[in-house]
Design a protein around this motif. Structure first.
Motif, PDB file in Angstrom:
ATOM      1  N   LYS A   2       0.834  -1.208   0.000  1.00 13.96           N
ATOM      2  CA  LYS A   2       0.000   0.000   0.000  1.00 13.96           C
ATOM      3  C   LYS A   2       0.867   1.255   0.000  1.00 13.96           C
ATOM      4  O   LYS A   2       0.565   2.224  -0.697  1.00 13.96           O
ATOM      5  CB  LYS A   2      -0.933  -0.025   1.211  1.00 13.96           C
ATOM      6  CG  LYS A   2      -1.928   1.094   1.223  1.00 13.96           C
ATOM      7  CD  LYS A   2      -2.857   0.967   2.410  1.00 13.96           C
ATOM      8  CE  LYS A   2      -3.832   2.120   2.444  1.00 13.96           C
ATOM      9  NZ  LYS A   2      -4.738   2.028   3.576  1.00 13.96           N
ATOM     10  N   LYS A   3       1.974   1.237   0.737  1.00 18.28           N
ATOM     11  CA  LYS A   3       2.887   2.389   0.789  1.00 18.28           C
ATOM     12  C   LYS A   3       3.528   2.644  -0.572  1.00 18.28           C
ATOM     13  O   LYS A   3       3.692   3.791  -0.981  1.00 18.28           O
ATOM     14  CB  LYS A   3       3.961   2.177   1.857  1.00 18.28           C
ATOM     15  CG  LYS A   3       3.449   2.310   3.259  1.00 18.28           C
ATOM     16  CD  LYS A   3       4.567   2.143   4.259  1.00 18.28           C
ATOM     17  CE  LYS A   3       4.025   2.254   5.654  1.00 18.28           C
ATOM     18  NZ  LYS A   3       5.084   2.133   6.658  1.00 18.28           N
ATOM     19  N   ILE A   4       3.870   1.593  -1.277  1.00 17.46           N
ATOM     20  CA  ILE A   4       4.466   1.738  -2.607  1.00 17.46           C
ATOM     21  C   ILE A   4       3.444   2.339  -3.565  1.00 17.46           C
ATOM     22  O   ILE A   4       3.761   3.234  -4.348  1.00 17.46           O
ATOM     23  CB  ILE A   4       4.992   0.382  -3.128  1.00 17.46           C
ATOM     24  CG1 ILE A   4       6.183  -0.074  -2.282  1.00 17.46           C
ATOM     25  CG2 ILE A   4       5.378   0.477  -4.594  1.00 17.46           C
ATOM     26  CD1 ILE A   4       6.673  -1.453  -2.603  1.00 17.46           C
ATOM     27  N   PHE A   5       2.210   1.884  -3.500  1.00 19.66           N
ATOM     28  CA  PHE A   5       1.151   2.426  -4.357  1.00 19.66           C
ATOM     29  C   PHE A   5       0.927   3.910  -4.065  1.00 19.66           C
ATOM     30  O   PHE A   5       0.814   4.717  -4.982  1.00 19.66           O
ATOM     31  CB  PHE A   5      -0.150   1.629  -4.162  1.00 19.66           C
ATOM     32  CG  PHE A   5      -1.285   2.176  -4.970  1.00 19.66           C
ATOM     33  CD1 PHE A   5      -2.288   2.913  -4.373  1.00 19.66           C
ATOM     34  CD2 PHE A   5      -1.335   1.973  -6.338  1.00 19.66           C
ATOM     35  CE1 PHE A   5      -3.325   3.441  -5.109  1.00 19.66           C
ATOM     36  CE2 PHE A   5      -2.365   2.486  -7.100  1.00 19.66           C
ATOM     37  CZ  PHE A   5      -3.375   3.233  -6.479  1.00 19.66           C
ATOM     38  N   ILE A   6       0.882   4.280  -2.804  1.00 24.19           N
ATOM     39  CA  ILE A   6       0.690   5.693  -2.429  1.00 24.19           C
ATOM     40  C   ILE A   6       1.880   6.520  -2.900  1.00 24.19           C
ATOM     41  O   ILE A   6       1.703   7.611  -3.436  1.00 24.19           O
ATOM     42  CB  ILE A   6       0.470   5.824  -0.909  1.00 24.19           C
ATOM     43  CG1 ILE A   6      -0.893   5.216  -0.541  1.00 24.19           C
ATOM     44  CG2 ILE A   6       0.539   7.284  -0.473  1.00 24.19           C
ATOM     45  CD1 ILE A   6      -1.143   5.105   0.940  1.00 24.19           C
ATOM     46  N   LEU A   7       3.075   6.023  -2.741  1.00 25.67           N
ATOM     47  CA  LEU A   7       4.268   6.731  -3.207  1.00 25.67           C
ATOM     48  C   LEU A   7       4.242   6.900  -4.723  1.00 25.67           C
ATOM     49  O   LEU A   7       4.535   7.980  -5.239  1.00 25.67           O
ATOM     50  CB  LEU A   7       5.536   5.978  -2.784  1.00 25.67           C
ATOM     51  CG  LEU A   7       6.858   6.608  -3.213  1.00 25.67           C
ATOM     52  CD1 LEU A   7       7.028   7.986  -2.584  1.00 25.67           C
ATOM     53  CD2 LEU A   7       8.016   5.718  -2.833  1.00 25.67           C
ATOM     54  N   LEU A   8       3.852   5.852  -5.436  1.00 27.31           N
ATOM     55  CA  LEU A   8       3.759   5.932  -6.891  1.00 27.31           C
ATOM     56  C   LEU A   8       2.695   6.939  -7.307  1.00 27.31           C
ATOM     57  O   LEU A   8       2.920   7.763  -8.191  1.00 27.31           O
ATOM     58  CB  LEU A   8       3.451   4.548  -7.469  1.00 27.31           C
ATOM     59  CG  LEU A   8       3.324   4.470  -8.990  1.00 27.31           C
ATOM     60  CD1 LEU A   8       4.638   4.844  -9.653  1.00 27.31           C
ATOM     61  CD2 LEU A   8       2.907   3.087  -9.401  1.00 27.31           C
ATOM     62  N   LEU A   9       1.551   6.900  -6.672  1.00 25.66           N
ATOM     63  CA  LEU A   9       0.477   7.848  -6.961  1.00 25.66           C
ATOM     64  C   LEU A   9       0.924   9.286  -6.688  1.00 25.66           C
ATOM     65  O   LEU A   9       0.677  10.190  -7.487  1.00 25.66           O
ATOM     66  CB  LEU A   9      -0.763   7.493  -6.129  1.00 25.66           C
ATOM     67  CG  LEU A   9      -2.043   8.210  -6.465  1.00 25.66           C
ATOM     68  CD1 LEU A   9      -2.460   7.915  -7.900  1.00 25.66           C
ATOM     69  CD2 LEU A   9      -3.141   7.785  -5.507  1.00 25.66           C
ATOM     70  N   PHE A  10       1.590   9.501  -5.584  1.00 26.84           N
ATOM     71  CA  PHE A  10       2.106  10.829  -5.241  1.00 26.84           C
ATOM     72  C   PHE A  10       3.132  11.301  -6.267  1.00 26.84           C
ATOM     73  O   PHE A  10       3.124  12.460  -6.688  1.00 26.84           O
ATOM     74  CB  PHE A  10       2.723  10.798  -3.834  1.00 26.84           C
ATOM     75  CG  PHE A  10       3.255  12.122  -3.392  1.00 26.84           C
ATOM     76  CD1 PHE A  10       4.614  12.372  -3.359  1.00 26.84           C
ATOM     77  CD2 PHE A  10       2.386  13.132  -3.011  1.00 26.84           C
ATOM     78  CE1 PHE A  10       5.101  13.589  -2.955  1.00 26.84           C
ATOM     79  CE2 PHE A  10       2.866  14.360  -2.607  1.00 26.84           C
ATOM     80  CZ  PHE A  10       4.233  14.593  -2.580  1.00 26.84           C
TER      81      PHE A  10
END
Length: 112
Positions: A2-10
Motif C-alpha cells: 500500500k505504501k508503494i502504491f501511495i508513493l507511486l500515486l504521489f
C-alpha cells in the motif's frame, strides 16, 4: 504494498502538476489584449513598421531563431536593438501570454 502504491500515486501527481499545469496557465486571449495595448503600434497584423524584414510572421521568426515560446518571451522581457524591453511594464505571466499569442498568430499566418 500500500505504501508503494501511495508513493507511486504521489510521484505521478507531482509530475503532472510540474509538467502539465504550467502549459495550461498560458492565456492567449489575455495575450491578445496585451498585444493590442503594447505591441500593435509597431506590429499590426504581425508586421513591423520599424524594421520591415523583422516581422512576427512565421518565416521571419524562423529566420531569426525567434520561433519558440522561450525566444519570444526573452525578447519581450529583455528587448533587443529597436525592440523595447517589457520586464518593467508586464508581469512574467503577461509576457508569457503575449509570447504565446504571437506564436499562435504566426502559426495561423496572422489570420484569426
Amino acid at each position: 504494498m500500500k505504501k508503494i502504491f501511495i508513493l507511486l500515486l504521489f510521484t505521478v501527481w507531482i509530475w503532472t502538476v510540474n509538467v502539465h499545469l504550467p502549459a495550461l496557465a498560458i492565456d492567449t486571449s489575455n495575450g491578445e489584449k496585451i498585444f493590442s495595448v503594447h505591441c500593435v503600434g509597431c506590429h499590426e497584423h504581425g508586421g513591423n513598421i520599424v524594421r520591415r524584414g523583422k516581422t512576427l510572421k512565421q518565416n521571419a521568426l524562423k529566420k531569426y531563431g525567434m520561433d519558440s515560446l522561450e525566444a519570444i518571451t526573452d525578447i519581450v522581457t529583455n528587448g533587443k536593438s529597436n525592440m523595447s524591453a517589457y520586464k518593467e511594464r508586464l508581469t512574467p505571466q503577461e509576457i508569457e501570454d503575449v509570447a504565446a499569442y504571437v506564436l499562435e498568430q504566426a502559426n495561423q499566418n496572422w489570420k484569426s
